[in-house]
Write a protein that holds these residues in place. Structure first.
Motif, PDB file in Angstrom:
ATOM      1  N   THR A 100      73.296  90.004  80.264  1.00 12.28           N
ATOM      2  CA  THR A 100      73.299  89.692  78.766  1.00 12.28           C
ATOM      3  C   THR A 100      72.619  89.167  78.130  1.00 12.28           C
ATOM      4  OG1 THR A 100      75.798  90.847  79.257  1.00 12.28           O
ATOM      5  CG2 THR A 100      75.525  90.438  76.658  1.00 12.28           C
ATOM      6  N   HIS A 101      72.553  88.213  78.563  1.00  9.36           N
ATOM      7  CA  HIS A 101      71.822  86.499  77.165  1.00  9.36           C
ATOM      8  C   HIS A 101      71.106  86.833  77.807  1.00  9.36           C
ATOM      9  CE1 HIS A 101      70.338  82.646  77.109  1.00  9.36           C
ATOM     10  NE2 HIS A 101      70.994  82.835  76.375  1.00  9.36           N
ATOM     11  N   ALA A 102      70.133  87.819  78.619  1.00  6.46           N
ATOM     12  CA  ALA A 102      68.935  87.609  78.412  1.00  6.46           C
ATOM     13  C   ALA A 102      68.231  88.762  77.656  1.00  6.46           C
ATOM     14  CB  ALA A 102      68.319  88.099  80.329  1.00  6.46           C
ATOM     15  N   GLN A 103      68.779  89.710  78.330  1.00  6.84           N
ATOM     16  CA  GLN A 103      68.937  90.912  77.114  1.00  6.84           C
ATOM     17  C   GLN A 103      68.888  90.292  75.184  1.00  6.84           C
ATOM     18  OE1 GLN A 103      71.684  94.260  77.091  1.00  6.84           O
ATOM     19  NE2 GLN A 103      70.073  94.945  75.240  1.00  6.84           N
ATOM     20  N   GLY A 104      69.687  89.495  75.113  1.00  3.02           N
ATOM     21  CA  GLY A 104      69.924  88.441  74.022  1.00  3.02           C
ATOM     22  C   GLY A 104      69.042  88.069  73.601  1.00  3.02           C
ATOM     23  N   VAL A 105      68.336  87.608  74.422  1.00  2.00           N
ATOM     24  CA  VAL A 105      66.523  86.154  74.256  1.00  2.00           C
ATOM     25  C   VAL A 105      65.833  87.122  73.831  1.00  2.00           C
ATOM     26  CG1 VAL A 105      65.477  84.737  74.919  1.00  2.00           C
ATOM     27  CG2 VAL A 105      67.736  84.688  75.649  1.00  2.00           C
ATOM     28  N   ARG A 106      65.528  88.336  74.590  1.00  2.00           N
ATOM     29  CA  ARG A 106      64.780  89.116  74.577  1.00  2.00           C
ATOM     30  C   ARG A 106      64.120  89.843  73.317  1.00  2.00           C
ATOM     31  NH1 ARG A 106      65.237  91.862  79.357  1.00  2.00           N
ATOM     32  NH2 ARG A 106      65.876  90.044  80.852  1.00  2.00           N
ATOM     33  N   ARG A 107      65.543  90.698  73.490  1.00  2.00           N
ATOM     34  CA  ARG A 107      65.558  91.957  72.356  1.00  2.00           C
ATOM     35  C   ARG A 107      66.115  91.642  71.023  1.00  2.00           C
ATOM     36  NH1 ARG A 107      68.068  96.992  74.722  1.00  2.00           N
ATOM     37  NH2 ARG A 107      67.062  98.125  73.390  1.00  2.00           N
ATOM     38  N   MET A 108      66.452  90.231  70.573  1.00  2.00           N
ATOM     39  CA  MET A 108      67.284  89.828  69.874  1.00  2.00           C
ATOM     40  C   MET A 108      66.968  88.279  68.864  1.00  2.00           C
ATOM     41  SD  MET A 108      68.745  93.068  69.419  1.00  2.00           S
ATOM     42  CE  MET A 108      69.851  94.309  70.649  1.00  2.00           C
ATOM     43  N   GLY A 109      66.120  87.617  69.592  1.00  2.00           N
ATOM     44  CA  GLY A 109      65.960  86.464  68.477  1.00  2.00           C
ATOM     45  C   GLY A 109      67.688  85.561  69.086  1.00  2.00           C
ATOM     46  N   ARG A 142      67.962  83.259  71.370  1.00  2.00           N
ATOM     47  CA  ARG A 142      67.257  81.134  70.763  1.00  2.00           C
ATOM     48  C   ARG A 142      67.479  80.333  69.955  1.00  2.00           C
ATOM     49  NH1 ARG A 142      66.385  80.277  76.064  1.00  2.00           N
ATOM     50  NH2 ARG A 142      65.423  81.730  77.739  1.00  2.00           N
ATOM     51  N   ARG A 143      67.077  81.405  68.920  1.00  2.00           N
ATOM     52  CA  ARG A 143      66.516  80.231  67.572  1.00  2.00           C
ATOM     53  C   ARG A 143      67.993  81.413  66.587  1.00  2.00           C
ATOM     54  NH1 ARG A 143      62.774  76.315  67.158  1.00  2.00           N
ATOM     55  NH2 ARG A 143      61.324  76.597  68.256  1.00  2.00           N
ATOM     56  N   SER A 144      68.557  80.527  66.001  1.00  2.00           N
ATOM     57  CA  SER A 144      68.952  80.670  64.566  1.00  2.00           C
ATOM     58  C   SER A 144      68.312  80.604  63.133  1.00  2.00           C
ATOM     59  CB  SER A 144      70.192  78.942  64.402  1.00  2.00           C
ATOM     60  OG  SER A 144      71.447  79.472  62.991  1.00  2.00           O
ATOM     61  N   ARG A 145      68.452  81.295  62.629  1.00  2.00           N
ATOM     62  CA  ARG A 145      67.910  81.513  60.743  1.00  2.00           C
ATOM     63  C   ARG A 145      68.892  80.659  60.292  1.00  2.00           C
ATOM     64  NH1 ARG A 145      65.486  86.910  60.075  1.00  2.00           N
ATOM     65  NH2 ARG A 145      65.401  87.777  61.419  1.00  2.00           N
ATOM     66  N   TYR A 146      69.798  80.304  60.790  1.00  2.00           N
ATOM     67  CA  TYR A 146      70.113  79.056  59.905  1.00  2.00           C
ATOM     68  C   TYR A 146      70.928  77.545  60.356  1.00  2.00           C
ATOM     69  CZ  TYR A 146      71.438  83.964  58.137  1.00  2.00           C
ATOM     70  OH  TYR A 146      71.295  85.347  58.105  1.00  2.00           O
ATOM     71  N   VAL A 147      71.380  77.161  59.376  1.00  2.00           N
ATOM     72  CA  VAL A 147      71.671  75.663  59.637  1.00  2.00           C
ATOM     73  C   VAL A 147      73.500  75.583  59.410  1.00  2.00           C
ATOM     74  CG1 VAL A 147      71.804  73.105  59.173  1.00  2.00           C
ATOM     75  CG2 VAL A 147      69.077  75.021  58.981  1.00  2.00           C
ATOM     76  N   GLY A 148      73.923  75.009  60.117  1.00  2.00           N
ATOM     77  CA  GLY A 148      75.696  75.370  60.083  1.00  2.00           C
ATOM     78  C   GLY A 148      75.935  75.569  61.202  1.00  2.00           C
ATOM     79  N   GLU A 149      77.356  75.502  62.029  1.00  2.00           N
ATOM     80  CA  GLU A 149      78.341  75.994  61.939  1.00  2.00           C
ATOM     81  C   GLU A 149      78.605  77.214  62.721  1.00  2.00           C
ATOM     82  OE1 GLU A 149      81.206  75.398  65.694  1.00  2.00           O
ATOM     83  OE2 GLU A 149      80.758  73.679  64.603  1.00  2.00           O
ATOM     84  N   PRO A 150      78.715  77.885  61.096  1.00  2.00           N
ATOM     85  CA  PRO A 150      79.910  78.829  60.657  1.00  2.00           C
ATOM     86  C   PRO A 150      78.373  79.765  60.540  1.00  2.00           C
ATOM     87  CG  PRO A 150      80.767  77.431  58.827  1.00  2.00           C
ATOM     88  CD  PRO A 150      79.498  76.783  59.997  1.00  2.00           C
ATOM     89  N   ARG A 151      77.914  79.203  59.809  1.00  2.00           N
ATOM     90  CA  ARG A 151      76.246  80.581  60.175  1.00  2.00           C
ATOM     91  C   ARG A 151      76.000  81.330  61.445  1.00  2.00           C
ATOM     92  NH1 ARG A 151      72.734  79.777  54.096  1.00  2.00           N
ATOM     93  NH2 ARG A 151      74.908  80.049  53.157  1.00  2.00           N
ATOM     94  N   THR A 152      75.633  79.796  62.101  1.00  2.00           N
ATOM     95  CA  THR A 152      74.853  80.258  63.371  1.00  2.00           C
ATOM     96  C   THR A 152      75.981  81.171  63.492  1.00  2.00           C
ATOM     97  OG1 THR A 152      73.507  78.388  62.995  1.00  2.00           O
ATOM     98  CG2 THR A 152      74.305  79.162  65.086  1.00  2.00           C
TER      99      THR A 152
END
Length: 111
Positions: free
Chosen positions: A49-58, A60-70
């Motif tokens: 599941t984690h690999a699918q999230g990394v490969r297909r949904m990006g 690994r990288r967060s678009r946001y700064v801060g815990e609530p948005r992440t």
């Protein structure tokens, strides 16, 4: 002393203390049990599941700064994975298997 153990100049050799060596051997023995296989099967599903999230949904990288948005992005990604899996299940697309190594693909072509 290296010449007594190996001819290679690049291959590193590791000599462990007795305690570390025994702990490693005990861990290898534990890996051979049915209980470990059952626990590892659960972990393998999570890893997939984690690999699918990394490969297909990006994932690994967060678009946001801060815990609530992440956290919000992680929840949206988890929902997207579930929607993709539901879509695949409804349309009859089988789950992806474990990728084959280059050698295994080559041998499959020959056979």
């Amino acid at each position: 002393m290296r010449a007594q153990w190996t001819q290679s100049k690049r291959r590193p050799l590791t000599v462990r203390r007795r305690e570390a060596s025994e702990a490693l051997e005990a861990a290898r023995q534990r890996e051979q049990t049915a209980e470990f296989a059952q626990l590892y099967a659960h972990r393998a599903g999570i890893e997939g599941t984690h690999a699918q999230g990394v490969r297909r949904m990006g994932l690994r990288r967060s678009r946001y700064v801060g815990e609530p948005r992440t956290h919000l992005q992680q929840m949206a990604t988890a929902t997207a994975i579930n929607v993709c899996r539901l879509h695949d299940w409804l349309t009859g697309v089988p789950p992806h298997g474990t990728p084959l190594s280059q050698f295994a693909r080559f041998m499959k072509k020959i056979a």
